[in-house]
Write a protein that holds these residues in place. Structure first.
Motif, short mmCIF file in Angstrom:
data_model
loop_
_atom_site.label_atom_id
_atom_site.label_comp_id
_atom_site.label_asym_id
_atom_site.label_seq_id
_atom_site.Cartn_x
_atom_site.Cartn_y
_atom_site.Cartn_z
N LEU A 177 1.06 -1.12 -0.06
CA LEU A 177 -0.11 -0.09 -0.21
C LEU A 177 0.86 1.26 -0.10
O LEU A 177 0.59 2.32 -0.80
CB LEU A 177 -1.05 -0.13 1.24
CG LEU A 177 -1.95 -1.12 1.39
CD1 LEU A 177 -2.78 -1.13 2.59
CD2 LEU A 177 -2.88 -0.80 0.25
N GLU A 178 2.06 1.29 0.74
CA GLU A 178 2.79 2.23 0.98
C GLU A 178 3.69 2.75 -0.47
O GLU A 178 3.59 3.79 -1.03
CB GLU A 178 3.87 2.08 1.85
CG GLU A 178 4.85 3.45 2.24
CD GLU A 178 5.41 3.00 3.66
OE1 GLU A 178 6.05 3.93 4.21
OE2 GLU A 178 5.93 1.80 3.68
N GLU A 179 3.78 1.74 -1.27
CA GLU A 179 4.67 1.78 -2.55
C GLU A 179 3.47 2.28 -3.49
O GLU A 179 3.81 2.91 -4.31
CB GLU A 179 5.04 0.18 -3.08
CG GLU A 179 6.34 -0.27 -2.21
CD GLU A 179 6.69 -1.72 -2.55
OE1 GLU A 179 5.93 -2.29 -3.37
OE2 GLU A 179 7.84 -2.17 -2.24
N ARG A 180 2.22 2.01 -3.32
CA ARG A 180 1.45 2.15 -4.32
C ARG A 180 0.61 3.67 -3.93
O ARG A 180 -0.38 4.14 -4.44
CB ARG A 180 0.10 1.51 -4.38
CG ARG A 180 0.63 0.07 -5.17
CD ARG A 180 -0.53 -1.21 -5.22
NE ARG A 180 0.15 -2.28 -5.75
CZ ARG A 180 -0.46 -3.36 -5.81
NH1 ARG A 180 -1.79 -3.24 -5.60
NH2 ARG A 180 0.00 -4.39 -6.41
N GLY A 181 1.11 4.30 -2.88
CA GLY A 181 0.59 5.70 -2.37
C GLY A 181 -0.75 5.50 -1.82
O GLY A 181 -1.44 6.55 -1.81
N LYS A 182 -1.07 4.43 -1.61
CA LYS A 182 -2.52 4.49 -0.88
C LYS A 182 -2.69 4.74 0.40
O LYS A 182 -2.74 3.78 1.36
CB LYS A 182 -3.33 2.93 -1.22
CG LYS A 182 -3.43 2.84 -2.79
CD LYS A 182 -3.95 1.49 -2.93
CE LYS A 182 -4.26 1.17 -4.58
NZ LYS A 182 -4.93 0.11 -4.99
N THR A 183 -2.26 5.95 0.86
CA THR A 183 -2.08 6.09 2.24
C THR A 183 -3.22 6.23 3.37
O THR A 183 -3.12 5.73 4.50
CB THR A 183 -1.63 7.78 2.59
OG1 THR A 183 -2.51 8.43 1.62
CG2 THR A 183 -0.15 7.63 1.92
N GLY A 184 -4.46 6.35 2.50
CA GLY A 184 -5.73 6.08 3.32
C GLY A 184 -6.08 4.72 3.88
O GLY A 184 -6.23 4.41 4.95
N LEU A 185 -5.73 3.89 2.94
CA LEU A 185 -5.84 2.55 3.25
C LEU A 185 -4.86 2.01 4.06
O LEU A 185 -4.97 1.13 5.04
CB LEU A 185 -5.95 1.43 1.87
CG LEU A 185 -7.17 1.61 1.18
CD1 LEU A 185 -6.92 0.94 -0.27
CD2 LEU A 185 -8.47 1.15 1.83
N LEU A 186 -3.54 2.66 4.02
CA LEU A 186 -2.51 2.22 4.82
C LEU A 186 -2.73 2.49 6.16
O LEU A 186 -2.60 1.71 7.14
CB LEU A 186 -1.34 2.70 4.49
CG LEU A 186 0.09 2.60 5.17
CD1 LEU A 186 0.32 1.12 4.78
CD2 LEU A 186 1.11 3.43 4.50
N SER A 187 -3.47 3.60 6.56
CA SER A 187 -3.65 4.07 7.77
C SER A 187 -4.72 3.04 8.40
O SER A 187 -4.81 2.95 9.58
CB SER A 187 -3.98 5.83 7.85
OG SER A 187 -5.24 5.50 7.32
N LYS A 188 -5.69 2.62 7.62
CA LYS A 188 -6.56 1.80 8.44
C LYS A 188 -6.03 0.61 8.52
O LYS A 188 -6.59 -0.33 9.64
CB LYS A 188 -7.94 1.67 7.33
CG LYS A 188 -8.84 2.80 7.19
CD LYS A 188 -9.69 2.52 5.87
CE LYS A 188 -10.73 4.01 5.86
NZ LYS A 188 -11.82 3.89 4.86
N VAL A 189 -5.39 -0.11 7.71
CA VAL A 189 -4.62 -1.24 7.91
C VAL A 189 -3.93 -1.31 9.32
O VAL A 189 -3.69 -2.20 10.21
CB VAL A 189 -3.76 -1.91 6.89
CG1 VAL A 189 -2.94 -3.05 7.22
CG2 VAL A 189 -4.81 -2.08 5.69
N ARG A 190 -2.89 -0.14 9.74
CA ARG A 190 -2.22 0.09 10.62
C ARG A 190 -2.97 0.27 11.97
O ARG A 190 -2.40 0.27 13.30
CB ARG A 190 -1.31 1.24 10.56
CG ARG A 190 -0.01 0.74 9.38
CD ARG A 190 0.89 1.76 9.12
NE ARG A 190 1.68 1.52 8.43
CZ ARG A 190 2.73 2.35 7.83
NH1 ARG A 190 2.48 3.66 7.96
NH2 ARG A 190 3.72 1.82 7.16
N ARG A 191 -4.15 0.67 11.89
CA ARG A 191 -5.07 1.30 12.90
C ARG A 191 -5.19 0.59 14.17
O ARG A 191 -4.94 0.59 15.27
CB ARG A 191 -6.33 1.78 12.80
CG ARG A 191 -7.27 2.80 13.34
CD ARG A 191 -8.35 3.49 12.67
NE ARG A 191 -9.23 2.41 11.71
CZ ARG A 191 -9.92 2.59 11.20
NH1 ARG A 191 -9.96 4.07 10.77
NH2 ARG A 191 -10.75 1.78 10.42
N ALA A 192 -5.61 -0.86 13.89
CA ALA A 192 -5.86 -1.75 14.93
C ALA A 192 -4.73 -2.24 15.61
O ALA A 192 -4.71 -2.27 16.79
CB ALA A 192 -6.88 -3.13 14.26
#
Length: 269
Positions: free
Chosen positions: A54-69
């Motif tokens: 996700l980081e490589e693809r610049g999908k920062t919104g989804l990345l923050s959701k994956v890291r949240r829990a």
């Protein structure tokens, strides 16, 4: 899929409960679950490969959701081999506790209590009065027979009552009050000894309310904090749908469009 992982809009119910616990200062979450549902605990483990993609693809919104829990709280599992009541489930968590854990907060993941913050008030009440503290809602008399109901006495604190006893699902005319139990408990560690001393009820189940009643009979202080808010029961389709709509209306991304659609849909003939 375990119902605890069903998303309320875009966040599983178990994460909403974990966030509530973390907001109140909890750093560890013991998920009491059956052997086939360890995916609930897995949800709180980091996903480095997915995060990297996700980081490589610049999908920062989804990345923050994956890291949240995983960043919320440290989750671990206590296995309950058989579903033998809420008291039995709470007892299964005892081996996970350390010597420093003098109390446990019990949060039912299919019971959302809104707005969040009631656990903080319950902790303040325990610090003042000691013992165990439960959450209560004031419900209409005609609905009281669906709940466990508290027999209470006034205290010198607003919306805090001393618990004298509990009655499970009384007839309206027999109810000792209009204060009903919700899925939030802050229990002194003495509850585990009480759970070992109560008798199983129907179906061999150990009821947490029986353990609390035993503590009360032995002079252990028990209080309720009356929560002036809302709750959603995710354990049935109607409650789940109401929760999804309620949370979506508050979401800045989905709320405005949903509100307009609901207005149009409800006015449609």
């Amino acid at each position: 899929m375990p119902k605890e992982l069903l998303p309320v809009v875009d966040t599983p119910g178990i994460e909403l409960v974990a966030a509530e616990a973390a907001e109140a200062g909890a750093t560890r979450l013991v998920i009491v679950t059956s052997p086939e549902k360890e995916s609930v605990t897995d949800y709180f483990r980091p996903r480095p490969e997915l995060e990297r993609t996700l980081e490589e693809r610049g999908k920062t919104g989804l990345l923050s959701k994956v890291r949240r829990a995983p960043e919320l709280i440290a989750a671990e599992t206590a296995i309950q081999d058989k579903a033998l009541g809420l008291g039995h489930a709470v007892g299964c968590a005892e081996p996970n506790l350390t010597d420093e854990d003098d109390a446990v907060a019990v949060l039912l993941p299919d019971d959302l209590v809104l707005p969040t913050g009631v656990l903080n008030r319950m902790a303040e009440t325990r610090a003042r009065y000691g013992g165990s503290v439960l959450c209560a809602f004031e419900v209409p008399t005609e609905q009281i027979s669906s709940y466990g109901v508290f027999e209470v006495a006034e205290t010198d604190a607003d919306d805090v009552r001393e618990v004298l006893g509990m009655v499970e699902k009384p007839a309206p005319e027999d109810a000792p009050s209009n204060f009903a139990a919700a899925g939030r408990y802050l229990l002194d560690r003495a509850v585990f000894d009480a759970l070992r001393r109560i008798e199983p009820g129907s179906g061999g189940e150990l009821q947490l309310t029986d353990a609390v009643a035993l503590l009360i009979s032995e002079g252990h202080p028990v209080h309720v904090v009356v929560h002036r808010g809302a709750r959603h029961d995710l354990g049935n389709p109607g409650g789940f749908l109401r929760a999804a709509v309620d949370f979506a209306l508050e979401d800045p991304e989905y709320g405005p469009g949903l509100r307009d659609w609901l207005d149009e849909r409800l006015n449609r003939k």
